[in-house]
Design a protein around this motif. Structure first.
Motif, mmCIF file in Angstrom:
data_model
loop_
_atom_site.group_PDB
_atom_site.id
_atom_site.type_symbol
_atom_site.label_atom_id
_atom_site.label_comp_id
_atom_site.label_asym_id
_atom_site.label_seq_id
_atom_site.Cartn_x
_atom_site.Cartn_y
_atom_site.Cartn_z
ATOM 1 N N PRO A 208 0.932 -1.334 0.005
ATOM 2 C CA PRO A 208 -0.072 0.074 -0.164
ATOM 3 C C PRO A 208 0.742 1.132 -0.023
ATOM 4 O O PRO A 208 1.758 1.267 0.398
ATOM 5 N N ALA A 209 0.494 2.146 -0.730
ATOM 6 C CA ALA A 209 1.132 3.424 -0.642
ATOM 7 C C ALA A 209 1.520 4.091 0.485
ATOM 8 O O ALA A 209 2.488 4.855 0.610
ATOM 9 N N THR A 210 0.683 3.772 1.550
ATOM 10 C CA THR A 210 1.186 4.413 2.928
ATOM 11 C C THR A 210 2.048 3.711 3.862
ATOM 12 O O THR A 210 2.315 3.897 4.992
ATOM 13 N N THR A 211 2.390 2.490 3.313
ATOM 14 C CA THR A 211 3.152 1.593 4.077
ATOM 15 C C THR A 211 4.733 1.829 3.813
ATOM 16 O O THR A 211 5.204 1.646 2.356
ATOM 17 N N ALA A 212 5.389 2.158 4.778
ATOM 18 C CA ALA A 212 7.162 2.437 4.283
ATOM 19 C C ALA A 212 7.757 1.247 4.067
ATOM 20 O O ALA A 212 7.191 0.094 4.815
ATOM 21 N N ILE A 213 8.598 1.069 3.452
ATOM 22 C CA ILE A 213 9.337 -0.264 3.102
ATOM 23 C C ILE A 213 9.565 -0.793 4.164
ATOM 24 O O ILE A 213 9.718 -2.123 4.228
ATOM 25 N N ALA A 214 10.262 0.035 5.358
ATOM 26 C CA ALA A 214 10.773 -0.682 6.606
ATOM 27 C C ALA A 214 9.706 -1.578 7.273
ATOM 28 O O ALA A 214 9.906 -2.564 8.361
ATOM 29 N N GLU A 215 8.267 -1.036 7.152
ATOM 30 C CA GLU A 215 7.172 -1.416 8.020
ATOM 31 C C GLU A 215 6.558 -2.522 7.056
ATOM 32 O O GLU A 215 5.477 -3.107 7.479
ATOM 33 N N GLU B 93 17.622 2.063 8.937
ATOM 34 C CA GLU B 93 19.066 2.661 9.331
ATOM 35 C C GLU B 93 19.687 3.318 7.743
ATOM 36 O O GLU B 93 20.038 4.317 7.686
ATOM 37 N N ALA B 94 19.369 2.475 6.713
ATOM 38 C CA ALA B 94 19.892 2.886 5.578
ATOM 39 C C ALA B 94 19.160 4.308 4.956
ATOM 40 O O ALA B 94 19.772 4.912 4.452
ATOM 41 N N ILE B 95 17.984 4.115 5.114
ATOM 42 C CA ILE B 95 17.192 5.344 4.669
ATOM 43 C C ILE B 95 17.543 6.736 5.887
ATOM 44 O O ILE B 95 17.911 7.478 5.093
ATOM 45 N N ALA B 96 17.266 6.411 6.917
ATOM 46 C CA ALA B 96 17.599 7.459 7.793
ATOM 47 C C ALA B 96 18.998 8.065 7.839
ATOM 48 O O ALA B 96 19.236 9.217 7.953
ATOM 49 N N ASP B 97 19.903 7.336 7.686
ATOM 50 C CA ASP B 97 21.210 7.809 7.815
ATOM 51 C C ASP B 97 22.046 8.145 6.247
ATOM 52 O O ASP B 97 23.028 8.769 6.176
ATOM 53 N N ASP B 98 20.815 7.955 5.307
ATOM 54 C CA ASP B 98 21.216 8.317 3.965
ATOM 55 C C ASP B 98 22.625 7.666 3.552
ATOM 56 O O ASP B 98 23.217 8.121 3.170
ATOM 57 N N ALA B 99 22.406 6.361 4.073
ATOM 58 C CA ALA B 99 24.045 5.400 3.996
ATOM 59 C C ALA B 99 24.035 5.082 2.544
ATOM 60 O O ALA B 99 23.317 5.360 1.563
ATOM 61 N N ASP B 100 25.111 4.542 2.302
ATOM 62 C CA ASP B 100 25.526 4.178 0.933
ATOM 63 C C ASP B 100 24.531 3.053 0.396
ATOM 64 O O ASP B 100 24.469 2.751 -0.721
ATOM 65 N N ALA C 12 21.288 3.536 0.666
ATOM 66 C CA ALA C 12 19.996 4.323 0.458
ATOM 67 C C ALA C 12 19.440 4.268 -1.062
ATOM 68 O O ALA C 12 18.057 4.081 -1.216
ATOM 69 N N GLU C 13 20.291 4.350 -1.817
ATOM 70 C CA GLU C 13 19.997 4.261 -3.041
ATOM 71 C C GLU C 13 19.201 2.811 -3.633
ATOM 72 O O GLU C 13 18.211 2.980 -4.235
ATOM 73 N N VAL C 14 19.903 1.983 -3.467
ATOM 74 C CA VAL C 14 19.266 0.548 -3.762
ATOM 75 C C VAL C 14 18.122 0.301 -3.001
ATOM 76 O O VAL C 14 17.232 -0.494 -3.446
ATOM 77 N N VAL C 15 18.204 0.591 -1.712
ATOM 78 C CA VAL C 15 16.963 0.553 -0.823
ATOM 79 C C VAL C 15 15.897 1.376 -1.478
ATOM 80 O O VAL C 15 14.627 0.512 -1.859
ATOM 81 N N GLY C 16 15.984 2.520 -1.941
ATOM 82 C CA GLY C 16 14.805 3.344 -2.781
ATOM 83 C C GLY C 16 14.260 2.535 -4.175
ATOM 84 O O GLY C 16 13.215 2.629 -4.237
ATOM 85 N N HIS C 17 15.243 1.905 -4.583
ATOM 86 C CA HIS C 17 15.009 1.163 -5.793
ATOM 87 C C HIS C 17 14.188 -0.086 -5.486
ATOM 88 O O HIS C 17 12.892 -0.324 -6.076
ATOM 89 N N LEU C 18 14.295 -0.828 -4.306
ATOM 90 C CA LEU C 18 13.595 -1.973 -3.891
ATOM 91 C C LEU C 18 12.171 -1.460 -3.540
ATOM 92 O O LEU C 18 11.028 -1.915 -3.741
ATOM 93 N N ASP C 19 12.188 -0.248 -2.653
ATOM 94 C CA ASP C 19 10.953 0.489 -2.033
ATOM 95 C C ASP C 19 9.990 0.836 -3.373
ATOM 96 O O ASP C 19 8.756 0.583 -3.347
ATOM 97 N N ALA C 20 10.555 1.300 -4.454
ATOM 98 C CA ALA C 20 9.811 1.698 -5.775
ATOM 99 C C ALA C 20 9.147 0.342 -6.314
ATOM 100 O O ALA C 20 7.974 0.123 -6.661
#
Length: 79
Positions: free
Chosen positions: A35-42, A56-63, A65-73
């Motif tokens: 669902p659009a309202t579900t954050a990936i980590a949730e 942590e990857a998202i919050a810290d904008d860690a290295d 973060a980009e690939v986590v964003g890809h998985l999120d999408a």
């Protein structure tokens, strides 16, 4: 200092999941779309350690973060 570049399969390995193309596609198909309202980590598919890593990857904008964003999408994309 240059940030490391992680591949999509590297993220699956980091999460302790099968990282071959067929397994990644099957995981996304099985657990998406979120669902659009579900954050990936949730998302309910993660154990506590995996969810903490994603947060942590998202919050810290860690290295990662980009690939986590890809998985999120990918997990939010309508089928």
């Amino acid at each position: 200092m240059e940030q490391p570049v992680h591949q999509f399969s590297d993220l699956f390995e980091q999460l302790g999941l099968a990282s071959d193309k067929a397994s990644i596609e099957a995981f996304i198909s099985e657990h998406g779309p979120l669902p659009a309202t579900t954050a990936i980590a949730e998302a309910p598919c993660w154990n506590e350690g995996q969810a903490a890593f994603l947060r942590e990857a998202i919050a810290d904008d860690a290295d990662w973060a980009e690939v986590v964003g890809h998985l999120d999408a990918a997990l939010h994309q309508p089928r």
